[in-house]
Design a protein around this motif. Structure first.
Motif, short mmCIF file in Angstrom:
data_model
loop_
_atom_site.label_atom_id
_atom_site.label_comp_id
_atom_site.label_asym_id
_atom_site.label_seq_id
_atom_site.Cartn_x
_atom_site.Cartn_y
_atom_site.Cartn_z
N LEU A 47 0.91 -1.07 -0.09
CA LEU A 47 -0.05 0.29 0.10
C LEU A 47 0.71 1.79 0.35
O LEU A 47 1.37 2.15 1.21
N PRO A 48 1.32 1.22 -0.94
CA PRO A 48 2.57 2.52 -0.93
C PRO A 48 2.28 4.02 -0.82
O PRO A 48 3.17 5.01 -0.89
N TRP A 49 1.05 4.69 -1.09
CA TRP A 49 0.13 5.88 -0.90
C TRP A 49 -0.48 5.94 0.74
O TRP A 49 -1.07 4.92 1.30
N SER A 50 0.17 6.41 1.06
CA SER A 50 -0.15 6.93 2.80
C SER A 50 -0.54 7.98 3.25
O SER A 50 -0.22 9.12 2.17
N LEU A 51 -1.14 8.02 4.01
CA LEU A 51 -2.16 8.89 4.53
C LEU A 51 -2.20 9.76 6.50
O LEU A 51 -2.09 8.65 6.70
N PRO A 54 -8.25 0.15 1.86
CA PRO A 54 -7.67 -0.60 2.90
C PRO A 54 -7.03 -0.78 3.95
O PRO A 54 -7.29 -1.73 5.03
N PHE A 55 -6.24 0.59 4.78
CA PHE A 55 -6.44 0.72 5.89
C PHE A 55 -6.56 2.11 6.37
O PHE A 55 -6.21 3.05 5.91
N VAL A 56 -7.60 2.00 7.42
CA VAL A 56 -7.93 3.08 8.29
C VAL A 56 -7.19 2.92 9.76
O VAL A 56 -8.18 2.20 10.25
N SER A 57 -6.27 3.71 10.38
CA SER A 57 -6.42 3.75 12.24
C SER A 57 -6.71 5.43 12.20
O SER A 57 -6.61 6.67 11.95
N CYS A 58 -8.16 5.42 13.56
CA CYS A 58 -8.51 7.21 13.91
C CYS A 58 -8.43 6.97 15.00
O CYS A 58 -9.26 5.90 15.98
N VAL A 59 -7.29 7.46 15.71
CA VAL A 59 -7.34 7.29 17.64
C VAL A 59 -7.47 9.17 18.13
O VAL A 59 -7.16 10.04 17.24
N PRO A 60 -7.77 8.83 18.88
CA PRO A 60 -8.11 10.36 19.88
C PRO A 60 -5.87 10.59 20.55
O PRO A 60 -5.41 9.89 20.75
N ARG A 110 -4.68 7.38 10.54
CA ARG A 110 -3.91 7.72 9.52
C ARG A 110 -4.52 6.82 8.42
O ARG A 110 -5.85 5.67 8.88
N ALA A 111 -4.10 5.88 7.06
CA ALA A 111 -4.58 5.68 6.28
C ALA A 111 -3.57 5.26 5.23
O ALA A 111 -2.67 5.65 4.77
N ALA A 112 -4.18 4.24 4.11
CA ALA A 112 -3.32 3.87 3.16
C ALA A 112 -3.97 2.97 2.16
O ALA A 112 -4.85 2.88 2.43
N ASP A 113 -3.36 3.68 0.90
CA ASP A 113 -3.88 2.65 -0.48
C ASP A 113 -3.27 2.33 -1.34
O ASP A 113 -1.48 3.22 -0.89
N ARG A 114 -3.45 1.60 -2.76
CA ARG A 114 -2.77 1.21 -3.24
C ARG A 114 -2.37 2.34 -4.59
O ARG A 114 -1.50 2.76 -5.06
#
Length: 925
Positions: A715-719, A745-751, A767-771
């Motif tokens: 998942l080379p693109w990240s946020l 494909p990937f999501v993490s959301c925290v305080p 935090r997130a990521a995608d192809r």
């Protein structure tokens, strides 16, 4: 004027007393109750921040404040009154019961309910409706301990007490990270070790947890091999003559069969199966058997297993064989995971139990309860346990579910089946204090319940001590007490069913408790000598029968057990491997467990950014050699997959694990960790992976072992996006961000939170990521949610390369601070930008760097690292810097560190980690 109210902490089963401060109907503070015998004024990081979870800002964001109903699945819930809500529920349940029978409904409850709540629900299901389909999340927590005690000692009654820590000479801790899961009890262990340096502490755990910091011996056995370990210890005890034949002959039965079974469990075989050294096995056995007093503490590592009952029984076998029971400082002590799992066990709050430790399978017990309740009969048909209940709902057998004070869409294993059950059930009621749990999304009817600070009743802790829970403030919104909701519903249902109208006459929690008390008369947990007035004065231990003036801290001191003949039973259960062994396709053993500063699904602790300082985001831990072999670096995203599902999560190396092992904290559910698979399936947190395989006796699932494979996620693109937001907006922003990024494909959301973050603000981190880079409109929406769309935001975009950057500065006089940032496509500047934001460092001198988002941190910007001490916000880097200036012995360095920074001087939860850092620094000196 400030009012103080004594009550009890709602977290773990230690049962700490708290003093709640309130003013004008709002909770304003909390401190430990110095007079409560469980904690004597101490509180852990979670307990000491309880008041911060009950502020008006948090309540408005998190609480379910009125009944809500959905006209159709997927529709937004609409408010309605209590009468309409309960009439609707009664009509739907009556319709299902009439058409399909009483076993077409099920109740799934919680170890966080009060004893009074449990009792009414149990009577509602088994007495009024006539179904034993009532279970609780204690099935995931303590049912193996229940079964183990009953098989060996005859009753579900821990025979020891906290005071035994002061008298033991050998403490044997198995499958329990006590330092994190029961912190205040661990403080008492530390006190005992200081008072008696000769005390020997053995920790048995596949991981090297913080609990191991106090251990004289750590047995890092392979996951699931506890039964073989205990059988091997008994083999050595017999060989060396360390058993107590006179005690065995006078007070037990079944020893010959067990002795024959363990004959083949030689040290060589045990060492090979368990992965430990023979010398360590012999040392642990000698300490256990020959100590003047051996006390064992155990918890989820023993219970959450397909051999959970066998593990519990095998450990108790060792106590019986060596007469390490029924006296000061000795005995098998199961630590309760939830604040009132014990109370639920007392009232029969599992599908195989009846009130006062009666068994559903016992016809005489069923007749006793039916006569006491005034019903024709208690059904003999066994009820569905938690796993079975949701499987039955997924198959269409159970058509209506009532879920109270628990979050199965986060906490149950095999989430694919759980979600299918919640979707297929014709009618789902969720009775809950918090509106944002994953399970609430599946509810047809939402009923608002009171929570800590508002509730009235009782709880029982691990040492059989009953404490009062008292309300400091009125219920929030239209919330009602759980027992009241259940009783009101029961009366309405009774009217529709044409029976049982007089079963629920309760007007107060005390009236419920008094009836429960009478069910215990003559039983092993007899509490007929207690009343609310006595409990108002001080917590009390059971048994305390009529005529007694105080409870019994220790059981079986006379050598008579709660069996028909008074003899304890040895259980000869052979060793069985884990239900789902590792293999070539799934080569890693995944373990799950607690974090130090979090609780269960984090519906309460997750509202406080400061409690995310120690472990800020979901990760999977692996052994460094395994990571090197798979060409993984810290922070890389990986697919963790089992036979049931898959999640994407960052990986980090850990020296706490053995090779081919992995660990993910149990708390990371879909509220924090999400995304979608390549087939479009929603990812449901850690329990998308775990197995529903369970112990055949206790029905407790094997949450401590799942075979998984771990592969790098391409998942080379990240946020990375993070911002400070007003407290009243943070939770809603997190929900919006998860919804926006849900298709990735990937999501993490925290305080998050940090010292100096500004009053009234909470951090939000996505935090997130995608192809490949998603549509720029998505990033614009994320910026808007985080307040990064205004004129005070610096911005850069390169759509061709999939890069977008934004940073918002806020000026405070002559000083500018970063208050929001988004990095998309290239997140290498995260470390220093995150430090600027989280630590509120001055940012006005870094204009060029802010625009270029260079990967290298500018001079003068250094990340503080994780927060080690949550009480005082002391970071890892600050501790390392101070330790570099300290000298002397380990104790002297620790004292100097604490004197300078105060870390570890309040709740003490960070002390084991501080000691580890002191030791590491000394080794480098």
């Amino acid at each position: 004027m400030t009012t103080e109210t004594r009550s009890t902490c709602p977290y773990c089963g230690v049962g700490c007393g708290v003093v709640i401060a309130s003013r004008d109907g709002q909770i304003t503070g909390v401190r430990g109750d110095p007079e409560h015998p469980a904690n004597f004024g101490r509180l852990c990081t979670k307990g000491s921040t309880l008041h911060l979870t009950a502020t008006p800002e948090v309540t408005r964001q998190t609480r379910l404040l009125q009944p809500m109903q959905r006209a159709a699945r997927g529709a937004a819930p609409q408010p309605l009154g209590w009468d309409a809500a309960l009439d609707s529920a009664a009509a739907r349940f009556a319709s299902v019961i009439t058409a399909h029978g009483p076993d077409a409904v099920g109740f799934y409850l919680s170890g966080q309910l009060l004893t009074e709540d449990y009792y009414v629900f149990n009577k509602l299901a088994k007495g009024l409706i006539g179904t034993n389909n009532l279970d609780t999340n204690s099935r995931l927590c303590m049912s193996s301990a229940v079964a183990g005690y009953k098989q060996t000692l005859g009753a579900d009654a821990p025979p020891t007490c906290y005071d035994d820590l002061q008298h033991t000479e050998c403490l044997f801790i198995v499958g329990s990270n006590t330092a994190w899961a029961h912190p205040i009890l661990f403080r008492r262990i530390e006190d005992a070790k200081r008072a008696n340096p000769a005390l020997q502490i053995v920790v048995v755990d596949p991981r090297r947890t913080d609990t191991c910091e106090i251990a004289d011996l750590h047995l890092a056995l392979l996951p699931g091999t506890d039964v073989m370990l205990f059988h091997g210890m008994l083999h050595l005890m017999l060989r060396e003559g360390w058993t107590q034949p006179a005690y065995i002959a006078a007070h037990t039965s079944g020893f010959d069969a067990l002795a024959a079974l363990v004959r083949e469990c030689t040290p060589e075989r045990v060492a090979a199966v368990c992965g430990i050294a023979q010398d360590a096995l012999l040392q642990a056995t000698r300490l256990f058997a020959t100590s003047p007093a051996t006390l064992s503490l155990y918890c989820m590592g023993m219970n959450q297993s397909s051999s959970g009952t066998a593990k519990n029984a095998a450990l108790i076998n060792l106590h019986l064989a060596t007469a390490q029971i029924g006296r000061h400082g000795a005995g098998p002590f199961s630590l309760t995971g939830q604040p009132n799992a014990m109370g639920g066990r007392e009232v029969g709050g599992l599908s195989n139990l009846l009130p006062a430790h009666r068994d559903l399978a016992n016809a005489a017990h069923r007749a006793e309860v039916a006569a006491f309740w005034g019903v024709e009969q208690i059904p003999a048909q066994p009820g569905k346990s938690a796993i079975e209940m949701f499987e039955a709902a997924a198959d269409g057998e159970i058509r209506a579910l009532w879920i109270a004070c628990t979050n199965p869409a986060q906490s149950m294993p095999d989430q694919a089946t759980v979600r299918r059950a919640l979707q297929r059930a014709e009618f789902v009621v969720v009775q809950e204090a918090f509106a944002g749990t994953a399970t609430c999304a599946f509810a047809d009817l939402l009923l608002p319940a009171t929570t800590w600070g508002e509730k009235e009743g009782t709880v029982t802790n691990s040492e059989r001590r009953i404490s009062r829970v008292r309300a400091a403030v009125p219920p929030s919104g239209m919330a009602r007490h759980d027992w009241h909701i259940a009783a009101d519903f029961a009366c309405r249902l009774a009217e529709r069913l044409g029976r049982g109208a007089a079963l629920f006459p309760y007007t107060t929690p005390e009236s419920v408790w008094n009836e429960h008390r009478e069910t215990t008369r003559g039983r092993d947990l007899d509490i007929t000598g207690m009343d609310y007035a006595m409990l108002e004065a001080a917590p009390q231990q059971w048994p305390l029968p009529a005529g007694a003036t105080q409870g019994r801290p220790r059981l079986y001191e006379d050598g008579r057990f709660a069996t028909t003949d008074g003899r304890a039973r040895f259980v000869a259960a052979p060793y069985q491997a884990v239900a789902e062994p590792r293999d070539d396709h799934y080569p890693f053993s995944l373990n799950t467990g607690r974090l130090r500063d979090q609780w269960h699904g984090m519906s309460r602790t997750g509202t406080l950014g400061r409690l995310f300082g120690h472990v800020p985001e979901p990760v999977v831990q692996m052994h460094a050699q395994d990571m090197a072999r798979h060409r993984l670096a810290d922070g890389d995203l990986v697919h963790v997959s089992s036979r049931r599902g898959s999640i994407v999560v960052p990986v980090v190396a850990s020296a706490d694990l053995g090779a081919s092992q992995a660990f993910i904290a149990m708390h990371w559910g879909p509220e924090y960790l999400g995304g979608r698979s390549s087939t479009g399936m929603a990812l449901a947190g850690v329990n998308a992976l775990t197995t529903p395989q369970h112990c055949p006796v206790s029905k407790q699932p094997e949450l401590k072992h799942t075979a998984v494979k771990i592969l790098k996620a391409e998942l080379p693109w990240s946020l990375l996006a993070m911002a400070w937001l007003p407290d009243g907006e943070a939770l809603q922003a997190r929900a919006q961000l998860r919804a926006l990024a849900d298709a990735l494909p990937f999501v993490s959301c925290v305080p998050f939170g940090a010292t100096g973050n500004g009053t009234g603000h909470t951090g939000v981190l996505l935090r997130a990521a995608d192809r490949a880079a998603p549509d720029s409109a998505l990033l614009a929406q994320i910026e808007q949610v985080l307040g990064l769309s205004g004129l005070d935001t610096l911005r850069y975009a390169d759509p061709r390369r999939g890069q977008r950057r934004a940073v918002r500065l806020q000026r405070d006089g002559a000083t500018a601070h970063v208050v929001g940032v988004l990095l998309a496509g290239d997140t290498r500047a995260e470390a220093w930008l995150r430090a600027l934001l989280q630590d509120r460092l001055p940012a006005q001198d870094f204009g060029r760097q802010l625009l270029s988002f260079q990967a290298k941190a500018p001079a003068g910007v250094q990340s503080r690292g994780k927060i080690v001490c949550s009480c005082f916000g002391v970071s890892e880097s600050a501790i390392r810097d101070r330790l570099g200036q300290c000298s002397g012995s380990g104790a002297q360095r620790l004292a100097a560190l604490q004197g300078a920074l105060q870390c570890g001087t309040n709740c003490g939860s960070c002390v084991p980690e501080l000691k580890r850092m002191v030791r590491a620094t000394a080794a480098l000196a």
